[in-house]
Write a protein that holds these residues in place. Structure first.
Motif, PDB file in Angstrom:
ATOM      1  N   LEU A   1       0.779  -1.229  -0.001  1.00 42.46           N
ATOM      2  CA  LEU A   1      -0.062   0.128  -0.092  1.00 42.46           C
ATOM      3  C   LEU A   1       0.745   1.181   0.030  1.00 42.46           C
ATOM      4  CD1 LEU A   1      -2.713  -1.152   2.541  1.00 42.46           C
ATOM      5  CD2 LEU A   1      -2.988  -1.290   0.269  1.00 42.46           C
TER       6      LEU A   1
ATOM      7  N   PHE B   1       2.910   3.071  -1.777  1.00 38.66           N
ATOM      8  CA  PHE B   1       3.736   3.176  -2.730  1.00 38.66           C
ATOM      9  C   PHE B   1       3.776   2.294  -3.874  1.00 38.66           C
ATOM     10  CE2 PHE B   1       5.482   4.819   1.251  1.00 38.66           C
ATOM     11  CZ  PHE B   1       5.528   6.107   0.972  1.00 38.66           C
ATOM     12  N   GLY B   2       3.342   1.007  -3.509  1.00 35.14           N
ATOM     13  CA  GLY B   2       3.768  -0.139  -4.438  1.00 35.14           C
ATOM     14  C   GLY B   2       4.485  -1.192  -3.891  1.00 35.14           C
TER      15      GLY B   2
ATOM     16  N   PRO C   1       5.942   2.099 -10.087  1.00 29.16           N
ATOM     17  CA  PRO C   1       4.772   2.503 -10.557  1.00 29.16           C
ATOM     18  C   PRO C   1       4.210   3.687 -10.090  1.00 29.16           C
ATOM     19  CG  PRO C   1       4.856   1.049  -8.284  1.00 29.16           C
ATOM     20  CD  PRO C   1       6.311   1.319  -8.834  1.00 29.16           C
TER      21      PRO C   1
ATOM     22  N   SER D   1       1.901   4.796  -8.662  1.00 23.27           N
ATOM     23  CA  SER D   1       1.432   4.826  -7.149  1.00 23.27           C
ATOM     24  C   SER D   1       2.762   5.242  -6.438  1.00 23.27           C
ATOM     25  CB  SER D   1       0.852   3.495  -6.688  1.00 23.27           C
ATOM     26  OG  SER D   1       1.808   2.391  -6.872  1.00 23.27           O
ATOM     27  N   ASN D   2       3.965   4.856  -6.477  1.00 27.86           N
ATOM     28  CA  ASN D   2       5.184   5.603  -5.747  1.00 27.86           C
ATOM     29  C   ASN D   2       5.009   7.126  -5.508  1.00 27.86           C
ATOM     30  OD1 ASN D   2       7.820   5.296  -4.501  1.00 27.86           O
ATOM     31  ND2 ASN D   2       8.287   6.343  -6.406  1.00 27.86           N
TER      32      ASN D   2
ATOM     33  N   ALA E   1       2.589   9.061  -6.502  1.00 28.28           N
ATOM     34  CA  ALA E   1       1.456   9.584  -5.964  1.00 28.28           C
ATOM     35  C   ALA E   1       1.434   9.381  -4.563  1.00 28.28           C
ATOM     36  CB  ALA E   1       0.167   8.771  -6.647  1.00 28.28           C
ATOM     37  N   GLY E   2       2.001   8.308  -3.970  1.00 26.69           N
ATOM     38  CA  GLY E   2       2.058   8.261  -2.467  1.00 26.69           C
ATOM     39  C   GLY E   2       2.924   9.177  -1.748  1.00 26.69           C
TER      40      GLY E   2
END
Length: 225
Positions: free
Chosen positions: A97, A99-100, A177, A179-180, A182-183
């Protein structure tokens, strides 16, 4: 009664203050330049990877030597940012979750819960220096927090491929990713909001140089991949 040597005693701190900043910048540049040479050209990058914790501790030591007013709000700020960064990474490593899917290598030293302790210190350094940089902009405090978070993501963009190359950390299938980033942005923005509102000293003369040296260091390594 003041002695005749009193003026000289006052002169020592003045001399130190005059040369402290250029000396600190020179040390930062030299250590990062040696690190760059060692990782890229020495033929023994593993040895220089093992020196990464020392380099990070040196950078933090120099940076916070220029901090003034070690009051309760600053101690609280440092503890909160350190713990927030470290715990977020621990959640990320164990769950995927935030970050990836990634894991840390051995280059960053001692780990707790599979996360190097130095990661919390690195979060503190990055929030602190980018917060100082954003304060140069004449913007509302929320906009400054946004700018600080974007500066952190900018640095992370160049850092990620370098980190995988030199065993700082690695991503599942070798792909970073979205998501990294974004996180990183979300957590960085929250911590930048805290920086902007915290009642701490925000005029560290070395902070902009730390960010610039680190940015140039990772851009240079990125270009050599």
């Amino acid at each position: 009664m003041l002695s005749k040597t009193t003026p000289a005693s006052y002169g020592v701190p003045a001399v130190i203050q005059k040369y402290a900043l250029p000396l600190a910048v020179a040390v930062l540049v030299i250590f990062h330049a040696v690190g760059f040479w060692g990782l890229v050209f020495s033929g023994n990058p593993v040895y220089f990877q093992q020196l990464t914790p020392m380099n990070l501790l040196l950078t933090n030591g120099l940076l916070f030597a220029f901090h003034r007013r070690w009051n309760q709000p600053f101690i609280l700020f440092a503890a909160v940012v350190f713990l927030a960064g470290f715990l977020a990474e621990a959640v990320g490593v164990h769950t995927g979750l935030l970050f990836g899917n990634y894991r840390y290598g051995s280059a960053l030293g001692t780990k707790v819960w599979e996360v190097p302790l130095l990661i919390g210190l690195n979060w503190l350094l990055l929030v602190y220096v980018t917060g100082h940089l954003s304060n140069f902009a004449r913007l509302p405090w929320v906009a400054k927090a946004l700018l600080g978070a974007l500066l952190m993501v900018l640095l992370d963009f160049f850092m990620e491929p370098v980190a995988m190359q030199y065993d700082f950390w690695s991503w599942h299938h070798g792909h970073v990713p979205f998501s990294n980033y974004a996180g990183w942005f979300v957590l960085a923005f929250l911590l930048q909001l805290y920086f902007q509102k915290a009642a701490i000293f925000k005029a560290n003369r070395l902070a902009p140089y730390v960010f610039l040296v680190q940015l140039l260091f990772f851009i240079s390594l990125y270009m050599m991949l």
